[in-house]
Design a protein around this motif. Structure first.
Motif, PDB file in Angstrom:
ATOM      1  N   TRP A 265       0.858  -1.191   0.000  1.00 31.33           N
ATOM      2  CA  TRP A 265       0.000   0.000   0.000  1.00 31.33           C
ATOM      3  C   TRP A 265       0.886   1.230   0.000  1.00 31.33           C
ATOM      4  N   HIS A 266       0.312   2.379  -0.394  1.00 34.03           N
ATOM      5  CA  HIS A 266       1.035   3.648  -0.430  1.00 34.03           C
ATOM      6  C   HIS A 266       0.389   4.603   0.572  1.00 34.03           C
ATOM      7  N   TYR A 267       1.246   5.348   1.262  1.00 35.01           N
ATOM      8  CA  TYR A 267       0.689   6.260   2.264  1.00 35.01           C
ATOM      9  C   TYR A 267       1.564   7.482   2.440  1.00 35.01           C
ATOM     10  N   TYR A 268       0.927   8.652   2.383  1.00 38.51           N
ATOM     11  CA  TYR A 268       1.556   9.933   2.711  1.00 38.51           C
ATOM     12  C   TYR A 268       0.740  10.551   3.843  1.00 38.51           C
ATOM     13  N   PRO A 269       1.352  10.843   4.997  1.00 41.94           N
ATOM     14  CA  PRO A 269       0.585  11.387   6.122  1.00 41.94           C
ATOM     15  C   PRO A 269       0.125  12.826   5.925  1.00 41.94           C
ATOM     16  N   PHE A 270       0.677  13.504   4.914  1.00 40.98           N
ATOM     17  CA  PHE A 270       0.326  14.909   4.674  1.00 40.98           C
ATOM     18  C   PHE A 270       0.208  15.147   3.167  1.00 40.98           C
ATOM     19  N   ARG A 280      -4.999  16.637   5.065  1.00 40.43           N
ATOM     20  CA  ARG A 280      -4.117  17.093   6.147  1.00 40.43           C
ATOM     21  C   ARG A 280      -2.922  17.787   5.498  1.00 40.43           C
ATOM     22  N   THR A 281      -2.978  19.095   5.451  1.00 40.63           N
ATOM     23  CA  THR A 281      -1.920  19.870   4.804  1.00 40.63           C
ATOM     24  C   THR A 281      -0.628  19.802   5.618  1.00 40.63           C
ATOM     25  N   ALA A 282       0.493  19.718   4.925  1.00 43.03           N
ATOM     26  CA  ALA A 282       1.795  19.709   5.587  1.00 43.03           C
ATOM     27  C   ALA A 282       2.102  21.095   6.139  1.00 43.03           C
ATOM     28  N   THR A 283       2.047  21.223   7.451  1.00 44.12           N
ATOM     29  CA  THR A 283       2.411  22.456   8.144  1.00 44.12           C
ATOM     30  C   THR A 283       3.378  22.109   9.271  1.00 44.12           C
ATOM     31  N   LEU A 284       4.028  23.104   9.812  1.00 40.07           N
ATOM     32  CA  LEU A 284       4.944  22.878  10.923  1.00 40.07           C
ATOM     33  C   LEU A 284       4.235  22.194  12.078  1.00 40.07           C
ATOM     34  N   ARG A 285       3.058  22.682  12.425  1.00 39.31           N
ATOM     35  CA  ARG A 285       2.310  22.112  13.549  1.00 39.31           C
ATOM     36  C   ARG A 285       1.915  20.671  13.274  1.00 39.31           C
ATOM     37  N   ALA A 286       1.391  20.401  12.053  1.00 42.00           N
ATOM     38  CA  ALA A 286       0.935  19.052  11.730  1.00 42.00           C
ATOM     39  C   ALA A 286       2.086  18.055  11.728  1.00 42.00           C
TER      40      ALA A 286
END
Length: 500
Positions: A265-270, A280-286
């Motif tokens: 499977w493929h997965y990107y957390p942001f 879920r946008t890639a931000t410093l907080r996230a």
């Protein structure tokens, strides 16, 4: 006026960072406990592996400089990568042993060896490119995973996949004595509708039929090759598909007529700001929030259940993963802050049963371990290097009393059984004392830190990391005081005595 506006923006950003650091406060002492004496999992020697995108290999559309996305691709075309570069080879060799996966969105658009008539801009994998790829694999002691072209055709033809387009590649490879360790058919087939149109989207049942034909074909050339699939893309918070579309992976597994070697499977957390859909946008907080890490375990549990039900002999692999979809997030994915999700997912993946974790990408994009333009290693490269140096194949279950201290444990690579390696990730802005339960004394300690959270350069034990004429070793770095304490925003590897 311009200076005042810039000053206000800088001040506002500093306030946001300060508020983030203040809210990240945790207790000064955290307990890290060994939960089970015996290992709970075992990973492959090539657990930490990486990909070379088809677009980078052959000169397709890629992410550097792209401001947006078009049909799952960057908007700028790049030159084919030079795999003979000595610096690149030195960097890759330092990360081994590993699998190298060649795949990506343009794996399904590529042509093998010859350009079709009336298509002057078609992507072509030439024999020279294929030769250089195998030389690169052999020189750096890698194992090749190749994504074969699925092809674009009407659904009326589905269930009758012949694979005529890949036979030339298979014939040439066997003639040259080339080896392909693992193969897969197509890239992220659950999202084919988004990249190639609804009429190109396979169902799980039809894909299972196509995979059976594919497995028969490739094993006729390479009897010992492993077949991996289906490589579905999972989105943070959403999972594998948007309702009412069904989960392709479950249908695929339930309808397979042969034994699959690897469930992937493929997965990107942001998602990067290039992405047209962001859950879920890639931000410093996230990037530094423990909440961002929960989906990975949830989806792993679901895939393990399907695997155990339909294909219990198959291994579970993360076939592609990176910090943020669509090339990574500029000025975050290539900075120190990106190290934290990567270290966390390596640890979580191992203890949850994954045999291999394939990083997107080795080189290229903002998420590449190595910059395609400068051939300089990025911060995530050094997490990967430390992992391969210090984390062995046997995996143990441990716990942390606070969610901002992520804790994982492996046997040390020497296999003597006399010590274990703890991976301790401090997501907070405070120094934290660790109370170890079930472990002996700390024997060695390595801390990955930076002068600021979005720094381009990182330090190991307070020393800026640099290759010395292509060489680097753990003993190049000063030893830290052997105290059970974690620096703020740090990734730590402790070698500790085993207690029998």
């Amino acid at each position: 006026m311009l200076i005042k506006r810039i000053s206000r923006r800088v001040y506002a950003q500093l306030c946001r960072v300060w508020r983030f650091h203040y809210r990240a406060a945790i207790p000064k002492t955290v307990e890290v406990k060994l939960e089970k004496i015996n290992p709970v999992a075992q990973i492959e020697p090539e657990y930490l592996s990486f990909s070379l995108d088809t677009s980078v290999l052959v000169g397709g559309y890629w992410w550097e400089g792209s401001q947006g996305v078009k049909k799952g691709l960057g908007t700028l075309r790049v030159s084919p990568i030079d795999l003979t570069a000595k610096k690149l080879n030195r960097l890759v060799k330092a990360l081994g042993p590993s699998y190298l996966r060649v795949g990506g969105s343009e794996a399904d658009k590529i042509h093998y060896f010859s350009r079709p008539a009336q298509q002057p801009d078609a992507l072509v994998l030439t024999t020279e490119m294929w030769d250089h790829l195998h030389q690169f694999v052999q020189q750096n002691q890698l194992k090749l995973i190749f994504t074969f072209k699925y092809g674009l055709f009407e659904r009326s033809q589905h269930g009758n996949w012949q694979g005529s387009e890949i036979k030339a590649l298979l014939d040439y490879s066997t003639q040259q004595g080339y080896q392909i360790e693992v193969c897969e058919l197509g890239n992220e087939l659950n999202a084919y509708w988004a990249f190639h149109g609804f009429r190109a989207q396979p169902s799980g049942q039809n894909l299972a039929l196509d995979y059976a034909a594919f497995a028969t074909l490739v094993k006729g050339y390479f009897p010992n090759i492993k077949v991996m699939g289906p490589g579905s893309a999972y989105w943070p918070k959403l999972g594998e598909s948007l309702k009412p579309l069904p989960n392709l992976s479950q249908q695929f597994l339930a309808n397979l007529s042969f034994k699959l070697d690897i469930l992937s499977w493929h997965y990107y957390p942001f998602q990067s700001t290039r992405s047209p859909v962001r859950t879920r946008t890639a931000t410093l907080r996230a990037l530094l929030s423990p909440k961002s890490f929960k989906d990975f375990q949830q989806y792993t549990d679901k895939l393990n259940t399907w695997r155990d039900t339909y294909q219990p002999q198959a291994e579970l692999w993360t076939g592609e993963t990176g910090s943020a979809q669509c090339g990574g997030q500029p000025e975050l994915s290539d900075r120190f802050v990106s190290c934290f999700w990567w270290a966390e997912q390596l640890g979580r993946g191992a203890v949850s049963g994954h045999k291999v974790m394939i990083r997107q990408s080795l080189i290229g994009g903002d998420y590449g371990l190595i910059s395609r333009v400068t051939l300089k290693p990025r911060p995530d490269y050094w997490v990967s290097w430390l992992w391969n140096q210090l984390m062995g194949e046997q995996v143990f279950e441990i716990s942390s009393s606070d969610s901002r201290i992520r804790a994982y444990c492996h046997q040390t690579p020497d296999k003597s059984g006399k010590s274990k390696t703890l991976l301790l990730i401090n997501l907070a802005s405070l120094r934290v004392d660790i109370n170890l339960t079930g472990f002996g004394k700390i024997q060695q300690a390595y801390a990955l830190t930076a002068k600021k959270i979005d720094a381009k350069k990182v330090m190991i034990n307070g020393q800026i990391v640099k290759f010395k004429k292509g060489n680097i070793a753990l003993n190049d770095f000063p030893q830290l005081p052997l105290e059970p304490s974690l620096a703020p925003f740090s990734i730590n590897f402790w070698l500790v005595e085993s207690i029998e």
